[in-house]
Design a protein around this motif. Structure first.
Motif, mmCIF file in Angstrom:
data_model
loop_
_atom_site.group_PDB
_atom_site.id
_atom_site.type_symbol
_atom_site.label_atom_id
_atom_site.label_comp_id
_atom_site.label_asym_id
_atom_site.label_seq_id
_atom_site.Cartn_x
_atom_site.Cartn_y
_atom_site.Cartn_z
ATOM 1 N N ASP A 286 0.831 -1.172 0.032
ATOM 2 C CA ASP A 286 -0.047 -0.003 0.042
ATOM 3 C C ASP A 286 0.762 1.402 0.041
ATOM 4 O O ASP A 286 0.655 2.120 -0.942
ATOM 5 C CB ASP A 286 -0.820 -0.381 0.836
ATOM 6 N N ARG A 287 2.002 1.202 0.720
ATOM 7 C CA ARG A 287 2.957 2.371 0.878
ATOM 8 C C ARG A 287 3.875 2.432 -0.047
ATOM 9 O O ARG A 287 3.953 3.584 -0.721
ATOM 10 C CB ARG A 287 3.373 1.770 1.972
ATOM 11 N N LEU A 288 3.843 1.409 -1.140
ATOM 12 C CA LEU A 288 4.834 1.120 -2.323
ATOM 13 C C LEU A 288 4.414 2.423 -3.971
ATOM 14 O O LEU A 288 4.611 2.287 -4.331
ATOM 15 C CB LEU A 288 5.422 0.066 -2.460
ATOM 16 N N GLU A 289 2.549 1.439 -3.544
ATOM 17 C CA GLU A 289 1.856 1.893 -4.722
ATOM 18 C C GLU A 289 1.426 3.412 -4.088
ATOM 19 O O GLU A 289 -0.226 3.231 -3.318
ATOM 20 C CB GLU A 289 1.014 0.892 -5.289
ATOM 21 N N LYS A 290 1.638 4.388 -4.168
ATOM 22 C CA LYS A 290 0.164 5.731 -3.939
ATOM 23 C C LYS A 290 0.024 5.735 -5.063
ATOM 24 O O LYS A 290 -0.353 6.187 -5.999
ATOM 25 C CB LYS A 290 1.158 6.251 -3.748
ATOM 26 N N SER A 291 -2.015 6.070 -4.657
ATOM 27 C CA SER A 291 -2.463 6.571 -5.703
ATOM 28 C C SER A 291 -2.502 8.521 -5.385
ATOM 29 O O SER A 291 -2.149 9.407 -4.063
ATOM 30 C CB SER A 291 -3.794 6.637 -5.401
ATOM 31 N N SER A 292 -2.695 9.600 -5.982
ATOM 32 C CA SER A 292 -2.585 10.687 -5.999
ATOM 33 C C SER A 292 -4.035 11.353 -6.546
ATOM 34 O O SER A 292 -4.964 11.442 -7.173
ATOM 35 C CB SER A 292 -2.384 11.342 -6.697
ATOM 36 N N PHE A 293 -4.302 11.549 -4.661
ATOM 37 C CA PHE A 293 -5.966 12.323 -5.243
ATOM 38 C C PHE A 293 -5.962 13.209 -3.958
ATOM 39 O O PHE A 293 -5.467 13.034 -2.662
ATOM 40 C CB PHE A 293 -7.181 10.802 -4.797
ATOM 41 N N GLU A 294 -7.101 13.289 -3.646
ATOM 42 C CA GLU A 294 -7.843 14.992 -2.559
ATOM 43 C C GLU A 294 -9.213 14.433 -2.645
ATOM 44 O O GLU A 294 -9.702 14.593 -3.836
ATOM 45 C CB GLU A 294 -7.563 16.027 -3.511
ATOM 46 N N ARG A 295 -9.600 14.668 -1.255
ATOM 47 C CA ARG A 295 -11.234 14.347 -0.478
ATOM 48 C C ARG A 295 -11.468 15.266 -0.774
ATOM 49 O O ARG A 295 -10.887 16.361 -0.147
ATOM 50 C CB ARG A 295 -10.976 13.884 0.867
ATOM 51 N N ILE A 296 -12.669 15.659 -1.457
ATOM 52 C CA ILE A 296 -13.026 16.878 -1.125
ATOM 53 C C ILE A 296 -14.700 16.335 -0.889
ATOM 54 O O ILE A 296 -15.037 16.073 -1.054
ATOM 55 C CB ILE A 296 -13.426 17.079 -2.489
ATOM 56 N N THR A 297 -15.066 17.587 0.330
ATOM 57 C CA THR A 297 -16.010 17.350 0.825
ATOM 58 C C THR A 297 -16.790 18.886 0.491
ATOM 59 O O THR A 297 -16.543 19.784 1.191
ATOM 60 C CB THR A 297 -16.027 17.739 2.710
ATOM 61 N N LYS A 298 -17.824 18.576 0.996
ATOM 62 C CA LYS A 298 -19.173 19.615 0.396
ATOM 63 C C LYS A 298 -20.315 19.734 2.669
ATOM 64 O O LYS A 298 -21.090 18.552 2.118
ATOM 65 C CB LYS A 298 -19.657 19.660 -0.376
ATOM 66 N N THR A 299 -20.495 20.442 2.581
ATOM 67 C CA THR A 299 -21.876 20.272 3.846
ATOM 68 C C THR A 299 -23.136 20.905 3.137
ATOM 69 O O THR A 299 -22.890 22.566 2.649
ATOM 70 C CB THR A 299 -21.730 21.035 5.131
ATOM 71 N N ARG A 300 -24.333 20.503 2.819
ATOM 72 C CA ARG A 300 -25.441 21.495 2.562
ATOM 73 C C ARG A 300 -25.454 22.178 4.145
ATOM 74 O O ARG A 300 -26.280 20.280 4.065
ATOM 75 C CB ARG A 300 -25.614 20.884 1.729
ATOM 76 N N VAL A 301 -26.245 23.307 4.237
ATOM 77 C CA VAL A 301 -26.757 22.613 5.581
ATOM 78 C C VAL A 301 -28.151 23.846 4.795
ATOM 79 O O VAL A 301 -28.531 25.163 4.628
ATOM 80 C CB VAL A 301 -26.511 24.215 6.307
ATOM 81 N N GLU A 302 -29.632 22.978 5.928
ATOM 82 C CA GLU A 302 -30.722 23.326 5.611
ATOM 83 C C GLU A 302 -31.459 23.806 6.511
ATOM 84 O O GLU A 302 -31.589 22.982 8.278
ATOM 85 C CB GLU A 302 -31.385 22.449 5.210
ATOM 86 N N GLU A 303 -31.964 25.293 7.019
ATOM 87 C CA GLU A 303 -31.846 25.759 8.163
ATOM 88 C C GLU A 303 -33.676 25.815 7.833
ATOM 89 O O GLU A 303 -34.344 25.388 7.413
ATOM 90 C CB GLU A 303 -32.194 27.346 7.792
ATOM 91 N N GLN A 304 -34.312 25.494 9.314
ATOM 92 C CA GLN A 304 -34.970 24.741 10.630
ATOM 93 C C GLN A 304 -36.182 26.076 11.191
ATOM 94 O O GLN A 304 -37.646 26.015 11.668
ATOM 95 C CB GLN A 304 -35.016 23.473 10.807
ATOM 96 N N TYR A 305 -35.266 26.656 11.777
ATOM 97 C CA TYR A 305 -36.373 27.877 11.573
ATOM 98 C C TYR A 305 -37.180 28.007 11.777
ATOM 99 O O TYR A 305 -38.477 29.013 12.295
ATOM 100 C CB TYR A 305 -35.015 29.632 12.609
ATOM 101 N N PHE A 306 -37.101 27.996 10.266
ATOM 102 C CA PHE A 306 -38.938 29.389 9.398
ATOM 103 C C PHE A 306 -39.596 28.881 10.212
ATOM 104 O O PHE A 306 -40.749 29.476 10.442
ATOM 105 C CB PHE A 306 -38.261 29.209 8.197
ATOM 106 N N TYR A 307 -39.672 27.238 10.114
ATOM 107 C CA TYR A 307 -41.373 26.417 10.350
ATOM 108 C C TYR A 307 -41.505 26.606 11.631
ATOM 109 O O TYR A 307 -42.319 26.844 12.499
ATOM 110 C CB TYR A 307 -40.586 24.851 10.460
ATOM 111 N N LEU A 308 -40.015 26.780 12.727
ATOM 112 C CA LEU A 308 -40.185 27.759 14.868
ATOM 113 C C LEU A 308 -41.351 29.085 14.475
ATOM 114 O O LEU A 308 -42.681 28.921 15.264
ATOM 115 C CB LEU A 308 -39.885 26.994 15.379
ATOM 116 N N LEU A 309 -40.470 29.933 13.867
ATOM 117 C CA LEU A 309 -41.071 31.279 13.747
ATOM 118 C C LEU A 309 -42.499 30.762 12.990
ATOM 119 O O LEU A 309 -43.829 31.716 13.247
ATOM 120 C CB LEU A 309 -40.657 31.982 12.311
ATOM 121 N N ILE A 310 -42.727 30.094 12.326
ATOM 122 C CA ILE A 310 -44.334 29.776 11.390
ATOM 123 C C ILE A 310 -45.186 29.873 12.680
ATOM 124 O O ILE A 310 -46.205 30.160 12.883
ATOM 125 C CB ILE A 310 -44.869 28.980 10.524
#
Length: 331
Positions: A286-310
């Motif tokens: 595993d160490r001898l055969e290295k892959s070149s890659f990067e991990r891309i992380t995306k966080t999507r936030v969905e607000e819920q306070y609007f329902y509480l205000l209603i």
């Protein structure tokens, strides 16, 4: 469904949540003040006071609606939200063919629980450690068979590895056939780096029907630019003596052949004496055969306070409607 929904809720400002203690405190103050305001007077009969209408039961409803509105506003201030975290791997991987021996000698118990199961467990860990590589699987014994071509669907590879068993193919040990089949699968793609990990516990046992011998397979691998890492499985002499008489405990490992294949293709030869050594070997590869890659992380936030205000607005409007219509009181 509702339980799963609340399991995914988090708060942007959780330090505001202790303010919810104000709700039961206000309820206690309200009812304490009502008890203090009660007055008494003497009458000849209390019969007429026992009759209760709907208003008697709903008299405190506006207060509770106001408390619910307050609780909703406090929760809204804490900003409840649902977070959806998505990640993907991007980069250039390596094409790897796993070439595993499934002859009956792999049932030897000098590895725990036996050679074939130890090989499967370590191979599974290796696949899990290579997130962007295309991996395929070839099994061989007295014949060779492609269980999976190169793929990035690692769940499929893991299922195929788990399905490996001794006796699934004609018995024997045709190392050349297994290597040639693996090289064939790699040569059909245009990857820059092509690797075979060949694991066996025996030596070539050629029947009359053999087509490709190990040295011919070696020349094919060299011509195709395939690097071969060979792994020989053989327990210590003590382990083999302890398992004497058990099916598959004999070891006729051809170290010279495996070393030559690895050396001439630019790979390396490893000898595994037990499961722990096998894990170390795969880690080294595993160490001898290295892959070149990067991990891309995306966080999507969905607000819920609007329902509480209603909800808070609804409770306040309902409280005002009841207070000034059906539950209206006069001084």
């Amino acid at each position: 469904m509702l339980y799963n929904y609340f399991q995914n809720i988090s708060f942007a400002y959780p330090w505001l949540l202790p303010l919810l203690v104000a709700v039961p405190v206000l309820a206690w103050i309200h009812y304490s003040s009502l008890r203090k305001k009660k007055s008494s007077f003497t009458v000849s009969s209390a019969q007429h006071f026992k009759h209760r209408t709907a208003k008697n039961y709903l008299i405190n409803l506006p207060f509770w609606l106001r408390l619910l509105a307050l609780a909703c506003l406090l929760l809204a201030l804490a900003r409840p939200q649902i977070r959806d975290v998505q990640s993907r791997n991007k980069g250039e991987g390596i094409d790897i063919m796993l070439c595993l021996d499934v002859s009956t000698s792999m049932l030897s118990r000098d590895f725990s629980p036996n050679r074939i199961e130890a090989a499967k467990e370590v191979a599974i860990d290796f696949v899990n450690s290579r997130p962007v590589d295309r991996i395929g699987l070839v099994a061989f014994s007295g014949e060779s068979y492609t269980l999976s071509p190169l793929t990035t669907n690692h769940d499929l590879i893991l299922q195929q590895i788990k399905s490996l068993r001794c006796g699934m193919l004609q018995d024997g040990t045709l190392i050349g056939e297994g290597l040639a089949k693996s090289v064939e699968r790699l040569s059909s793609v245009g990857a820059k780096s092509k690797v075979v990990i060949l694991m066996t516990d025996g030596k070539e046992e050629p029947p009359k029907t053999r087509i490709i011998d190990p040295l011919m397979a070696l020349q094919i691998a060299k011509a195709k630019g395939v690097r071969v890492y060979t792994v020989g499985m053989a327990g210590t002499p003590e382990q083999q003596r302890a398992n004497a008489g058990v099916l598959g405990t004999t070891s006729n490992l051809d170290d010279a052949l495996l070393q030559r294949i690895a050396q001439e293709t630019g790979g390396a030869y490893f000898k595994a004496r037990d499961k722990e050594t096998l894990q170390v070997i795969y880690s080294q590869i595993d160490r001898l055969e290295k892959s070149s890659f990067e991990r891309i992380t995306k966080t999507r936030v969905e607000e819920q306070y609007f329902y509480l205000l209603i909800a808070a607005l609804f409770f306040l409007l309902l409280e005002a409607l009841l207070r000034y219509t059906y539950l209206r009181t006069f001084p």
